[in-house]
Design an enzyme around this catalytic site. Structure first.
Site, short mmCIF file in Angstrom:
data_model
loop_
_atom_site.label_atom_id
_atom_site.label_comp_id
_atom_site.label_asym_id
_atom_site.label_seq_id
_atom_site.Cartn_x
_atom_site.Cartn_y
_atom_site.Cartn_z
N ASP A 181 9.93 -0.91 8.90
CA ASP A 181 9.08 -1.92 8.35
C ASP A 181 8.34 -1.09 7.09
O ASP A 181 7.02 -1.00 6.78
CB ASP A 181 8.01 -2.35 9.16
CG ASP A 181 7.58 -3.77 8.50
OD1 ASP A 181 8.38 -4.11 7.55
OD2 ASP A 181 6.82 -4.51 9.08
N LYS A 241 -6.25 -2.38 15.34
CA LYS A 241 -5.32 -3.33 15.06
C LYS A 241 -5.20 -4.24 16.42
O LYS A 241 -4.83 -3.75 17.30
CB LYS A 241 -4.02 -2.96 14.70
CG LYS A 241 -2.89 -3.99 14.38
CD LYS A 241 -1.84 -3.25 13.70
CE LYS A 241 -2.00 -3.80 12.04
NZ LYS A 241 -1.06 -3.26 11.09
N GLY A 248 -8.10 -6.68 7.22
CA GLY A 248 -6.82 -7.42 6.58
C GLY A 248 -6.10 -8.12 7.72
O GLY A 248 -6.30 -7.78 9.00
N GLY A 252 -1.82 -9.45 8.86
CA GLY A 252 -0.62 -9.49 8.59
C GLY A 252 0.27 -10.08 9.62
O GLY A 252 -0.01 -10.42 10.60
N GLY A 289 -0.74 -8.77 13.15
CA GLY A 289 -2.03 -9.13 13.73
C GLY A 289 -3.14 -8.65 12.56
O GLY A 289 -3.02 -8.25 11.24
#
Ligand SMILES: *[C@@H]1O[C@H](CO)[C@@H](O)[C@H](O)[C@H]1NC(C)=O
Ligand SMILES: *[C@@H]1O[C@H](CO)[C@@H](O)[C@H](O)[C@H]1NC(C)=O
Ligand SMILES: *[C@@H]1O[C@H](CO)[C@@H](O)[C@H](O)[C@H]1NC(C)=O
Ligand SMILES: *[C@@H]1O[C@H](CO)[C@@H](O)[C@H](O)[C@H]1NC(C)=O
Ligand SMILES: *[C@@H]1O[C@H](CO)[C@@H](O)[C@H](O)[C@H]1NC(C)=O
Ligand SMILES: *[C@@H]1O[C@H](CO)[C@@H](O)[C@H](O)[C@H]1NC(C)=O
Ligand SMILES: *[C@@H]1O[C@H](CO)[C@@H](O)[C@H](O)[C@H]1NC(C)=O
Ligand SMILES: *[C@@H]1O[C@H](CO)[C@@H](O)[C@H](O)[C@H]1NC(C)=O
Ligand SMILES: *[C@@H]1O[C@H](CO)[C@@H](O)[C@H](O)[C@H]1NC(C)=O
Length: 683
Positions: A485, A389, A367, A369, A372
């Site tokens: 977050d 990541k 994925g 986002g 990164g």
């Protein structure tokens, strides 16, 4: 001698004698007054094993192999009398005999001591198998319900390689004496007293020797540790004055316990000697079995296979070799500065990550986002599944502080957090390595996918898990960690669909990276507490606000802000608030839940979501209160309509779901017009 043995028989006997003496067990019978035994290696040893403990073919006792969340036990099969058995009855405690034991161990992380797993304990216990004990931090000794209970009758010396705050561990490399609990009676960093104190690293893989001695007269336990090539130091590492008579029963079993957590580690015992009322016989170190090789085997392969080939085409190889090395060097180039040397265990080699993710192939992309792109991978040697990541990061400013934080975050351990394993730096790029979560992120189960939607029981479990993870970050670790977050797409589901928070502290990178003159606020729109966008200060109550948005998200199956008609955005908290005002709160629920939900829990979650979304930070509960409310230990406070209607969520035209920053000077009622993504080269 009345008769002669024929020569072949003599040599056969010699062979048998050699085999039996050199291989292992010369154990005295347990009926003996002062039982003793010695194993110089465990070939043909008769210990009672359970869990994943096994003997290797060359006579090592391998308590754990590279399997996650497992236990290995090995006990001497016979009970050992530890007390005078002429005491009158169960009311008298009786005197515990002196005892002495020594053993050699090695703890090896299959990934060359980059990561630690859990440790080893020498244990004296009333039963052979310690039934009901749990792996991981419980070391295969206890479980959460019997921890600290005097009826356990367990004495242990732990060689602990992970710092568990719940047991008040002093560090992640210590020796401790445990009685009925994993909160050590006494502990000290691993090492020994030579001319001065010398530190040792338990997970170094080097074999080390331990001596545990109890003096029955002075009622004192001494524990000494040393590398295998050093004679027993004069001063013990630990000394505990405590009468063991209430701890040990008349007859007890002695052995070892070990456990693995989420990192693949092998625990070996090479030799062991024990004696009641006397000094345990010294181990013969030259007879101990060899540990398997570690590290790259390339060299030997190179010598046996590669050498002849190279002899033939030496020049050719040299030329192409140089080209190859240069290209390879460029391909796998990474940045390493002096200040990073201390972080050795947390640094990954770029090459390993490159191989793990098959060269960061698109196919391995999990994925992408705001922070990164994330790739799936399998580390080449250890076969650990990881998520990598990749964050592009041009600013070098603050990198040192940030990496220090990453390393410290890597020490966080909680079942509701995604474990950060380490990092790697390249030019303009930072790579973070996490535990791989097979079920992906929670938002996928909430939106646009009614086929794989989670039922209420699963959602409630995830909510409770995330609350516990956040409580740990806020209150239970040595420092306060603010997540900054919290949202459904940062909650990952492990193999058992437990919710785990990921990406904690990442937002900090963008704080460090930006100009200190204009404080930037980082987070995701719709989850940002109003006072956070105003003051730019991250606080635990700003996290609680985001958690509130998350609660509503999970219960309603909608994003905090959804675009509907042009110019028309749906603010979830306002919407839920309207339902509540109309007295039909439950109608706000996700229609995909169907009728299979627990109305009380759903109502609790929705109300708690509203409460956490309160515009006044002081009106929001703390994470501890949230957990208590979710566990139904504490009733939900009454919600006042007043504060909620002013639930200052800010939003704007053209927002996206990625990292957004506001300039604090703008104030929250006039959001900045450009959603400036701090990600250099981001979307
Ligand atoms: C670890 O040991 C267990 C039990 O002996 C065995 O089933 C398992 O395959 C082993 N795992 C590895 C990776 O060697
Ligand atoms: C190993 O020990 C157990 C328990 O004492 C005993 O029953 C068994 O016979 C022993 N096996 C051997 C091969 O000595
Ligand atoms: C202790 O003595 C009692 C009776 O004298 C006996 O039943 C028991 O088996 C003994 N225990 C041990 C461990 O020898
Ligand atoms: C048991 O205790 C009584 C009194 O406490 C004592 O007289 C007796 O000698 C004790 N018996 C043994 C075997 O120790
Ligand atoms: C046995 O030991 C416990 C704990 O040290 C103590 O409280 C108890 O009084 C002792 N009992 C006897 C009979 O000495
Ligand atoms: C904890 O261990 C004990 C045995 O020491 C066992 O009776 C109990 O069921 C275990 N509890 C749990 C929750 O596993
Ligand atoms: C200790 O364990 C015993 C037996 O398992 C149990 O009856 C007792 O309630 C436990 N005590 C505590 C304080 O948990
Ligand atoms: C040994 O480790 C401790 C921390 O556990 C550290 O403070 C100390 O400086 C180290 N000593 C040496 C000689 O490396
Ligand atoms: C240790 O074992 C070696 C080889 O088996 C033997 O030669 C040596 O004498 C032993 N040493 C002691 C102190 O027993």
């Amino acid at each position: 001698m009345a008769f002669k043995l024929p020569i072949p028989l003599v040599s056969l006997l010699t062979i048998i004698i050699i085999i039996t003496t050199s291989s292992a067990a010369t154990a005295a019978a347990a009926q003996d007054k002062n039982p003793s035994f010695i194993y110089n290696g465990f070939r043909s040893a008769n210990l009672s094993l359970d869990g994943i403990a096994q003997f290797t073919s060359n006579g090592l006792l391998k308590l754990t192999n590279e399997t996650k969340q497992q236990i290995g036990h090995a006990f001497y099969p016979e009970p050992i009398p530890f007390k005078n058995n002429n005491s009158n009855s169960s009311t008298a405690n009786g005197t515990v005999f002196s005892f002495s034991t020594t053993f050699v161990f090695s703890i090896r992380s299959e990934f060359q001591s980059i990561l630690s797993g859990h440790g080893i304990a020498f244990v004296i216990a009333p039963t052979r198998g310690l039934p009901g004990a749990r792996p991981s931090q419980y070391l295969g000794l206890f479980n959460e319900s019997n921890l600290g209970n005097e009826t356990n009758h367990v004495f242990a010396v732990e060689l602990d390689t992970i710092e568990s705050h719940e047991f008040f561990d002093i560090n992640d490399n210590h020796v401790g004496i445990d009685i009925n609990s994993l909160k050590s009676e006494i502990s000290y960093p691993a090492g020994y007293y030579g001319d001065h104190f010398v530190n040792l690293t338990l997970i170094s893989g080097r074999p080390m020797q331990v001596w545990v001695e109890y003096d029955g007269l002075e009622k004192r336990t001494d524990v000494t540790l040393a590398p295998i090539n050093i004679p027993k130091p004069r001063l013990p590492l630990l000394s505990l004055s405590r009468d063991l008579s209430s701890v040990l029963n008349d007859a007890m079993y002695v052995g070892f316990s070990s456990s693995t957590g989420s990192v693949l580690v092998s625990h070996y015992i090479l030799g062991w000697s024990f004696k009641i009322n006397g000094q345990a016989q010294e181990l013969n170190l030259s007879q101990l079995p060899k540990l398997p090789r570690v590290g790259p085997k390339k060299r030997s392969k190179f010598l046996t296979i590669g050498l002849p080939v190279i002899c033939v085409s030496l020049i050719l190889a040299a030329v192409s070799g140089v080209v190859y090395v240069i290209r390879r060097k460029r391909k796998f180039a990474e940045e390493l500065e002096d200040w990073e040397l201390d972080y050795g265990p947390h640094r990954f080699r770029y090459k390993d990550l490159y191989i793990a993710t098959k060269g960061f192939r698109e196919k391995e992309l999990l994925g992408s986002g705001g922070f990164g792109r994330v790739y799936r991978g399998t580390l080449p040697k250890s076969k650990i599944e990881i998520a990598v990541k990749k964050i592009s990061h041009e600013s070098r400013q603050g990198m040192k502080e940030f990496v220090a934080e990453i390393v410290s975050i890597g020490r966080l351990r909680h079942r509701n957090l995604v474990q950060l394993l380490g990092y790697c730096r390249r030019k303009g790029e930072l790579l973070l390595v996490y535990d791989y979560m097979p079920n992906g992120s929670l938002d996928k189960y909430l939106y646009n996918q009614p086929k794989v939607t989670l039922n209420w029981r699963q959602r409630y479990g995830v909510i409770k898990g995330v609350a516990l993870g956040l409580l740990y970050l806020h209150e239970e670790w040595e420092q306060v960690v603010i997540h900054r977050d919290v949202k459904a797409s940062n909650v990952l589901l492990d193999g058992e669909l437990n919710g785990r928070l990921g990406d904690f502290g990442l937002a900090r990178l963008y704080d460090h990276g930006t100009d200190p003159q204009t404080t930037h606020v980082v987070g995701t729109l719709g989850y940002l507490a109003p006072e956070h966008s105003r003051t730019g200060k991250a606080t635990t109550s700003a996290d609680v606000f985001s958690f509130g948005a998350f609660l509503l998200e999970v219960a309603c199956g909608r994003r905090p802000i959804e675009r509907q008609e042009p110019e028309e955005n749906l603010i979830l908290v306002d919407c839920v608030f309207d339902f509540w005002n109309r007295g039909e709160l439950l109608e706000a629920r996700d229609p995909n839940l169907g009728t299979e939900y627990v109305a009380e829990e759903l109502e609790l979650v929705l109300k708690l979501g509203l409460l956490c979304s309160h515009s006044d930070p002081t009106a929001r509960p703390s994470m501890r209160q949230v957990v208590q409310i979710l566990e139904r230990d504490v009733a939900l406070p009454v919600i006042s309509a007043l504060g909620l209607s002013a639930s200052g969520i800010t939003y704007q035209e053209g927002f996206d779901d990625f990292a957004v920053s506001y300039s604090s000077s703008m104030g929250f009622t006039r959001p900045s017009s450009v959603a400036e993504s701090l990600l250099s080269g981001g979307r």
